[in-house]
Scaffold this active site. Structure first.
Site, PDB file in Angstrom:
ATOM      1  N   GLU A  91      66.793  54.783 169.894  1.00  0.00           N
ATOM      2  CA  GLU A  91      66.119  55.490 170.976  1.00  0.00           C
ATOM      3  C   GLU A  91      65.483  54.512 171.964  1.00  0.00           C
ATOM      4  OE1 GLU A  91      64.883  59.743 169.053  1.00  0.00           O
ATOM      5  OE2 GLU A  91      63.634  58.055 168.495  1.00  0.00           O
ATOM      6  N   CYS A 107      60.782  51.388 177.397  1.00  0.00           N
ATOM      7  CA  CYS A 107      60.537  50.858 176.057  1.00  0.00           C
ATOM      8  C   CYS A 107      61.873  50.842 175.316  1.00  0.00           C
ATOM      9  CB  CYS A 107      59.526  51.784 175.367  1.00  0.00           C
ATOM     10  SG  CYS A 107      59.180  51.353 173.670  1.00  0.00           S
ATOM     11  N   CYS A 114      64.010  49.449 160.899  1.00  0.00           N
ATOM     12  CA  CYS A 114      63.181  48.242 160.820  1.00  0.00           C
ATOM     13  C   CYS A 114      62.904  47.944 159.359  1.00  0.00           C
ATOM     14  CB  CYS A 114      61.862  48.440 161.571  1.00  0.00           C
ATOM     15  SG  CYS A 114      60.836  46.950 161.629  1.00  0.00           S
ATOM     16  N   CYS A 118      55.873  48.777 158.013  1.00  0.00           N
ATOM     17  CA  CYS A 118      54.472  49.135 158.269  1.00  0.00           C
ATOM     18  C   CYS A 118      54.257  50.589 157.841  1.00  0.00           C
ATOM     19  CB  CYS A 118      54.143  48.955 159.752  1.00  0.00           C
ATOM     20  SG  CYS A 118      54.479  47.279 160.325  1.00  0.00           S
ATOM     21  N   CYS A 121      54.240  53.673 160.465  1.00  0.00           N
ATOM     22  CA  CYS A 121      55.287  53.745 161.491  1.00  0.00           C
ATOM     23  C   CYS A 121      56.526  54.457 160.968  1.00  0.00           C
ATOM     24  CB  CYS A 121      55.634  52.319 161.924  1.00  0.00           C
ATOM     25  SG  CYS A 121      57.061  52.226 163.012  1.00  0.00           S
ATOM     26  N   CYS A 341      54.385  55.728 170.397  1.00  0.00           N
ATOM     27  CA  CYS A 341      54.431  54.554 169.522  1.00  0.00           C
ATOM     28  C   CYS A 341      54.527  54.984 168.066  1.00  0.00           C
ATOM     29  CB  CYS A 341      53.153  53.731 169.641  1.00  0.00           C
ATOM     30  SG  CYS A 341      52.857  53.060 171.226  1.00  0.00           S
TER      31      CYS A 341
END
Ligand code: SAH
Ligand code: SF4
Length: 350
Positions: A91, A107, A114, A118, A121, A341
């Site tokens: 995205e 962005c 990933c 974290c 997230c 975010c």
């Protein structure tokens, strides 16, 4: 295997064209088609000879992302879901500037998923699918530019800033990210001052960026002020603890008038106390910095973080400001379409 032309630097593209019997200046024409006119096929490149176009078709490819879905938030933010050639999805998020006007911040993603894990997230919960190639990073900018130019907005709108804050940890895909940065700046002509790469704190990446350039802006997701807290929410801290991370930031060769941005996701009762604020002041002492406080965006029902209560964030900000730091509270955009975010997961539907 055909060569993706947007994967190549100018020198490599020149060499590639020379192999096809072309003079070096043809590279400029091809670059113009790829990065300025945003061509998606060789057929469009009408000022190249037929022979050259045929030669290119046989040996090279113009990479392109498949736009699967666009969602528009009530605040004007748009989220793009793209499919890559192998079916993986990523995205990108296009945000109008808060002050209004015609500029957008784009962005973009550096990885599908990933590996950094974290806790707060959504992308981290997915795990890593794979690294993006440089051309797949560049193509996010190109696809969104095309989208803007084909009439989604009134004329005059354009991307003025690019942030690597989408899916993925840029420094876990260092070489392709740097290759993409070189093409976005050198070949597309985008200003280095208006590009920011955000890292969860991969120290070797910070060092390599310092050595190898390009001279774009660095953002570091700090998110905590002690190793105990940071270990608990960012497993990457066990490998790259706070004192070493701060040391690498201190050693980072900042150009004049630049600062390192420190992002700090505010999590209720975890990292939002006055003590945290005072520790943050201490940590950032001696670094030309600005701090972005990001109120936590809910990502998943199984992830049990909360936003701090109403007054907590301004109070936190006040302590930092009193100590002379530049601090903004970054209200994430596009949370109604899961574009804020930490919310990116690149799947259909929700
Ligand atoms: N991997 C890089 C860049 C992408 S994440 C990095 O971590 O820096 C972009 C920013 O979103 C990071 O600062 C991260 O701390 C923040 N973020 C992640 N999840 C979030 C959430 N649920 N709410 C608010 N911000 C979040
Ligand atoms: Fe990866 Fe950044 Fe999300 Fe951490 S915050 S899991 S590094 S994308």
């Amino acid at each position: 295997m055909k060569t993706d032309l947007k994967q190549l630097s100018k020198a490599e593209l020149t060499g590639f064209l020379e192999h096809l019997g072309q003079s070096p200046y043809r590279a400029n024409q091809v670059i113009n088609w790829l990065y300025k006119k945003l061509a998606v096929s060789f057929d469009e490149m009408t000022d190249l000879s037929k022979g050259l176009r045929e030669g290119l078709r046989a040996t090279a490819a113009v990479s392109n992302l498949d736009l699967l879905q666009t969602q528009v938030s009530k605040d004007g933010t748009r989220k793009f879901l793209f499919a890559l050639k192998d079916g993986e999805t990523i995205e990108s998020v296009l945000m109008p500037h808060s002050k209004g006007g015609e500029g957008f911040t784009l962005c973009i993603s550096s990885q599908a998923g990933c590996a950094t894990g974290c806790m707060f997230c959504m992308t981290g919960r997915l795990g890593l699918k794979r690294n993006l190639k440089a051309c797949e990073i560049v193509d996010q900018v190109i696809a969104v530019k095309r989208y803007i130019e084909t009439g989604a907005y009134e004329t005059g709108h354009s991307i003025t800033n690019i942030v690597f804050m989408g899916m993925g940890e840029p420094f876990n895909n260092f070489n392709e990210v740097v290759r993409a940065l070189r093409n976005i700046t050198g070949l597309m002509g985008f200003s280095k001052r208006r590009i920011t790469v955000s890292t969860a704190g991969i120290i070797p990446g910070i060092r390599k960026l310092a050595d190898a350039g390009p001279d774009i802006n660095l953002a570091v997701s700090l998110n905590a002020t002690t190793d105990r807290i940071r270990n608990g929410i960012m497993p990457v801290n066990k490998k790259y603890p706070l004192n070493k991370l701060i040391k690498a930031c201190k050693e980072f060769p900042l150009s004049p008038n630049r600062r390192i941005t420190f992002e700090y996701v505010m999590l209720d009762k975890i990292n939002d106390s006055a003590q945290d604020a005072h520790r943050l002041v201490k940590l950032l002492k001696g670094i030309r910095s600005k701090v972005n406080l990001i109120p936590y965006n809910p990502v998943h029902k199984l992830i049990t973080f909360n936003r701090p209560s109403e007054n907590k964030i301004p109070e936190f900000q006040k302590i930092l400001r009193k100590a002379g730091l530049t601090v903004i509270i970054r209200q994430s955009k596009g949370s109604d379409i899961s574009a804020a975010c930490g919310q990116l997961k690149a799947s259909y539907g929700h």
